[in-house]
Design an enzyme around this catalytic site. Structure first.
Site, PDB file in Angstrom:
ATOM      1  N   GLY A 155       0.842  -1.212   0.000  1.00 30.46           N
ATOM      2  CA  GLY A 155       0.000   0.000   0.000  1.00 30.46           C
ATOM      3  C   GLY A 155       0.868   1.249   0.000  1.00 30.46           C
ATOM      4  O   GLY A 155       1.924   1.268   0.621  1.00 30.46           O
ATOM      5  N   GLU A 167     -15.491   8.284  22.926  1.00 32.70           N
ATOM      6  CA  GLU A 167     -16.062   7.572  24.082  1.00 32.70           C
ATOM      7  C   GLU A 167     -15.765   6.077  23.995  1.00 32.70           C
ATOM      8  O   GLU A 167     -15.634   5.404  25.012  1.00 32.70           O
ATOM      9  CB  GLU A 167     -17.575   7.811  24.145  1.00 32.70           C
ATOM     10  N   ARG A 223       0.639  -4.705  -5.775  1.00 31.64           N
ATOM     11  CA  ARG A 223       0.750  -6.019  -5.123  1.00 31.64           C
ATOM     12  C   ARG A 223       1.073  -6.967  -6.275  1.00 31.64           C
ATOM     13  O   ARG A 223       0.418  -6.927  -7.322  1.00 31.64           O
ATOM     14  CB  ARG A 223      -0.558  -6.402  -4.457  1.00 31.64           C
ATOM     15  N   ARG A 234     -26.001  13.332  18.590  1.00 29.24           N
ATOM     16  CA  ARG A 234     -26.040  11.997  17.996  1.00 29.24           C
ATOM     17  C   ARG A 234     -24.994  11.075  18.576  1.00 29.24           C
ATOM     18  O   ARG A 234     -24.029  11.515  19.194  1.00 29.24           O
ATOM     19  CB  ARG A 234     -25.638  12.113  16.516  1.00 29.24           C
ATOM     20  N   ARG A 265      -6.951  -2.967   8.988  1.00 29.88           N
ATOM     21  CA  ARG A 265      -7.656  -4.246   8.845  1.00 29.88           C
ATOM     22  C   ARG A 265      -7.259  -5.219   9.946  1.00 29.88           C
ATOM     23  O   ARG A 265      -8.087  -5.863  10.544  1.00 29.88           O
ATOM     24  CB  ARG A 265      -7.356  -4.833   7.468  1.00 29.88           C
ATOM     25  N   ASP A 305       5.662  -5.560   5.770  1.00 28.90           N
ATOM     26  CA  ASP A 305       6.221  -6.901   6.031  1.00 28.90           C
ATOM     27  C   ASP A 305       6.258  -7.780   4.779  1.00 28.90           C
ATOM     28  O   ASP A 305       7.230  -8.487   4.536  1.00 28.90           O
ATOM     29  CB  ASP A 305       5.365  -7.619   7.088  1.00 28.90           C
ATOM     30  N   GLY A 306       5.159  -7.757   3.997  1.00 30.28           N
ATOM     31  CA  GLY A 306       5.093  -8.570   2.773  1.00 30.28           C
ATOM     32  C   GLY A 306       6.225  -8.194   1.827  1.00 30.28           C
ATOM     33  O   GLY A 306       6.916  -9.062   1.271  1.00 30.28           O
ATOM     34  N   SER A 307       6.421  -6.911   1.665  1.00 31.10           N
ATOM     35  CA  SER A 307       7.473  -6.429   0.765  1.00 31.10           C
ATOM     36  C   SER A 307       8.853  -6.877   1.257  1.00 31.10           C
ATOM     37  O   SER A 307       9.731  -7.199   0.453  1.00 31.10           O
ATOM     38  CB  SER A 307       7.430  -4.902   0.685  1.00 31.10           C
ATOM     39  N   MET A 354      -9.069   3.299   8.976  1.00 29.24           N
ATOM     40  CA  MET A 354      -8.338   2.173   8.375  1.00 29.24           C
ATOM     41  C   MET A 354      -7.616   1.329   9.425  1.00 29.24           C
ATOM     42  O   MET A 354      -7.325   1.789  10.524  1.00 29.24           O
ATOM     43  CB  MET A 354      -7.354   2.689   7.347  1.00 29.24           C
ATOM     44  N   ASP A 402       2.156  -1.400  11.653  1.00 30.68           N
ATOM     45  CA  ASP A 402       2.066  -2.788  12.109  1.00 30.68           C
ATOM     46  C   ASP A 402       3.324  -3.610  11.780  1.00 30.68           C
ATOM     47  O   ASP A 402       3.232  -4.795  11.513  1.00 30.68           O
ATOM     48  CB  ASP A 402       0.820  -3.458  11.499  1.00 30.68           C
ATOM     49  N   THR A 416       4.248   2.028   5.767  1.00 28.19           N
ATOM     50  CA  THR A 416       2.855   1.586   5.830  1.00 28.19           C
ATOM     51  C   THR A 416       2.115   2.452   6.836  1.00 28.19           C
ATOM     52  O   THR A 416       2.641   2.743   7.909  1.00 28.19           O
ATOM     53  CB  THR A 416       2.722   0.093   6.204  1.00 28.19           C
ATOM     54  N   GLU A 427     -11.343  -0.608  10.807  1.00 26.50           N
ATOM     55  CA  GLU A 427     -11.806  -1.294   9.588  1.00 26.50           C
ATOM     56  C   GLU A 427     -11.894  -2.816   9.787  1.00 26.50           C
ATOM     57  O   GLU A 427     -12.813  -3.466   9.282  1.00 26.50           O
ATOM     58  CB  GLU A 427     -10.781  -0.961   8.497  1.00 26.50           C
ATOM     59  N   ASP A 476      -0.239   1.656   8.608  1.00 22.92           N
ATOM     60  CA  ASP A 476      -0.824   0.864   9.699  1.00 22.92           C
ATOM     61  C   ASP A 476       0.030   0.742  10.964  1.00 22.92           C
ATOM     62  O   ASP A 476      -0.460   0.254  11.982  1.00 22.92           O
ATOM     63  CB  ASP A 476      -1.158  -0.552   9.207  1.00 22.92           C
TER      64      ASP A 476
HETATM   65  P1  ATP Z   1       1.050  -3.096   3.443  1.00 19.46           P
HETATM   66  O1  ATP Z   1       1.371  -3.002   4.898  1.00 19.46           O
HETATM   67  O2  ATP Z   1       0.779  -1.789   2.817  1.00 19.46           O
HETATM   68  O3  ATP Z   1       0.038  -4.141   3.119  1.00 19.46           O
HETATM   69  P2  ATP Z   1       3.025  -4.995   2.522  1.00 19.46           P
HETATM   70  O4  ATP Z   1       4.390  -4.817   1.946  1.00 19.46           O
HETATM   71  O5  ATP Z   1       2.936  -5.829   3.763  1.00 19.46           O
HETATM   72  O6  ATP Z   1       2.445  -3.544   2.721  1.00 19.46           O
HETATM   73  P3  ATP Z   1       1.816  -7.044   0.872  1.00 19.46           P
HETATM   74  O7  ATP Z   1       0.679  -6.950  -0.081  1.00 19.46           O
HETATM   75  O8  ATP Z   1       1.749  -8.025   1.976  1.00 19.46           O
HETATM   76  O9  ATP Z   1       2.030  -5.556   1.409  1.00 19.46           O
HETATM   77  O10 ATP Z   1       3.146  -7.366   0.054  1.00 19.46           O
HETATM   78  C1  ATP Z   1       3.543  -6.568  -1.044  1.00 19.46           C
HETATM   79  C2  ATP Z   1       4.164  -7.421  -2.090  1.00 19.46           C
HETATM   80  O11 ATP Z   1       5.334  -8.067  -1.560  1.00 19.46           O
HETATM   81  C3  ATP Z   1       3.297  -8.567  -2.573  1.00 19.46           C
HETATM   82  O12 ATP Z   1       2.375  -8.156  -3.551  1.00 19.46           O
HETATM   83  C4  ATP Z   1       4.339  -9.495  -3.147  1.00 19.46           C
HETATM   84  O13 ATP Z   1       4.755  -9.055  -4.405  1.00 19.46           O
HETATM   85  C5  ATP Z   1       5.501  -9.329  -2.165  1.00 19.46           C
HETATM   86  N1  ATP Z   1       5.432 -10.412  -1.147  1.00 19.46           N
HETATM   87  C6  ATP Z   1       4.570 -10.530  -0.109  1.00 19.46           C
HETATM   88  N2  ATP Z   1       4.786 -11.654   0.589  1.00 19.46           N
HETATM   89  C7  ATP Z   1       5.800 -12.300  -0.037  1.00 19.46           C
HETATM   90  C8  ATP Z   1       6.466 -13.544   0.178  1.00 19.46           C
HETATM   91  N3  ATP Z   1       6.154 -14.364   1.178  1.00 19.46           N
HETATM   92  N4  ATP Z   1       7.469 -13.861  -0.684  1.00 19.46           N
HETATM   93  C9  ATP Z   1       7.811 -13.063  -1.710  1.00 19.46           C
HETATM   94  N5  ATP Z   1       7.211 -11.880  -1.958  1.00 19.46           N
HETATM   95  C10 ATP Z   1       6.225 -11.492  -1.151  1.00 19.46           C
END
Ligand code: ATP
Length: 328
Positions: free
Chosen positions: A15, A191, A76, A166, A175, A107-109, A173, A133, A129, A227, A131
């Site tokens: 994101g 509150e 993604r 109200r 998730r 983390d995914g990236s 945001m 997180d 990010t 969210e 978030d």
């Molecule tokens: P956000 O916090 O915004 O979601 P993110 O980096 O955690 O950021 P992801 O959608 O989890 O977002 O990962 C981004 C991209 O990183 C994925 O679309 C993919 O290309 C790559 N990726 C995620 N997990 C893996 C994995 N286990 N191995 C290799 N590439 C990965």
């Protein structure tokens, strides 16, 4: 001191988050200033797999520090989850002479970056990010801007909510992580704050709290709903039916992601970008630039990904105490 790498690449993934542009600028200018060439990679890992790569000069990052989103675009990329995708990405790096890669994302990236490290590319991650997180760092680019955008919107809803006496449910945001809800809820004196980490889905208790507050003389009731819990509109209907008090739901949505970054996101992005280059220059790899205990530092990607973040329950409890100890 001679650099361990001659050419580096930079990409943004996952994101988008305000502050990513400041980090890109930090990477490009720090690298060029030390005689390291920089290649921009468009659309995250997609750009590596499909060769969307271009040379970057200092002027290419002029006038971007104040802009939200990412000038490199992000995506993604499911192909990066496959061995074939990773191999293609690594081959593209080699084709362009990219010895070091800065990955700005979550983390995914970083998992994607780790895969590339296994194929001989030096990688450094920058936490980007909204978030907040990512376990290994106390700061992620974009959070400060997003939470302040949410806060400003909540203040506006609060004005009208107070005028009409109200109940307002405002969905922000987050998730899987409730940091935006916690901070914006705290900052707006909400509150109730419903967080994925701790909400028990006991709507009776929530309704009792609204009724109790009304009896104490509070004329409005703000509920910040993360969210991840969702269902704000149907929740509003149930609350209105149970309490007889007009209840409205507002879902803030993507407006929280965009917008001009705060000073903090610009400064931290710039420093993290600059530090990422220095790590690559020094021959380091598989690192994440972090902010911890008031300092910029770095940690191993594997160790960083294995960490668990402790949710600050005490902050939630203080917020709840302060908004509940109200007597007219
Ligand atoms: P956000 O916090 O915004 O979601 P993110 O980096 O955690 O950021 P992801 O959608 O989890 O977002 O990962 C981004 C991209 O990183 C994925 O679309 C993919 O290309 C790559 N990726 C995620 N997990 C893996 C994995 N286990 N191995 C290799 N590439 C990965």
């Amino acid at each position: 001191m001679e650099s361990a790498v001659k050419t580096i690449g930079v990409l943004t993934s996952g994101g988008d988050a305000p502050g990513m542009n400041a980090a890109i600028r930090g990477v490009v200018r720090r690298a060029l200033g030390q005689g390291i060439n920089v290649k921009g990679i468009s659309e995250g890992y997609d750009g590596l797999i499909y060769d969307k790569i271009f040379d970057m000069q200092a002027k290419d990052v002029s006038d971007i520090i104040q802009r939200g989103g990412t000038v490199l675009h992000t995506a993604r990329c499911p192909e990066m989850l496959t061995e074939k995708g990773v191999l293609r990405a690594a081959e593209t790096c080699k084709k362009h002479g990219i010895e070091g890669l800065v990955v700005i994302g979550g983390d995914g990236s970083f998992k994607g970056a780790r895969e590339l490290a296994h194929h001989g590319i030096n990688v450094v991650g920058i936490p980007g990010t909204i978030d907040l997180d990512i376990s290994c760092t106390e700061y992620t680019l974009g959070f400060d801007t997003a939470v302040n955008t949410a806060l400003e919107a909540i203040d506006k809803v609060r004005d009208t909510s107070a005028s009409h006496e109200r109940v307002s449910i405002i969905e922000v945001m987050g998730r899987h992580a409730g940091y935006i809800a916690l901070w914006s809820g705290f900052g707006s004196g909400a509150e109730d704050i419903l967080l994925p980490e701790i909400y028990d889905y006991d709507e009776e208790k929530l309704i009792d709290h609204i009724i109790e507050n009304r009896k104490r003389g509070k004329t409005h009731h703000i509920i910040i709903n993360a969210e991840g819990i969702g269902h704000s509109t149907s929740m509003a209907k149930r609350i209105e039916a149970a309490t007889g008090i007009e209840t409205r739901a507002t879902i803030l949505g993507y407006m929280q992601r965009g917008g001009s970054p705060t000073c903090r996101d610009r400064m931290y992005g710039s420093i993290m970008g600059s530090n990422a280059v220095d790590l690559l220059r020094d021959g380091k790899s598989n690192r994440i630039v972090i902010f911890k205990e008031g300092q910029f530092d770095d940690c191993d990607i594997d160790e960083g990904l294995a960490m668990k973040k402790e949710f600050p329950i005490n902050q939630y409890e203080i917020s709840r105490f302060l908004s509940s100890s109200y007597t007219k």
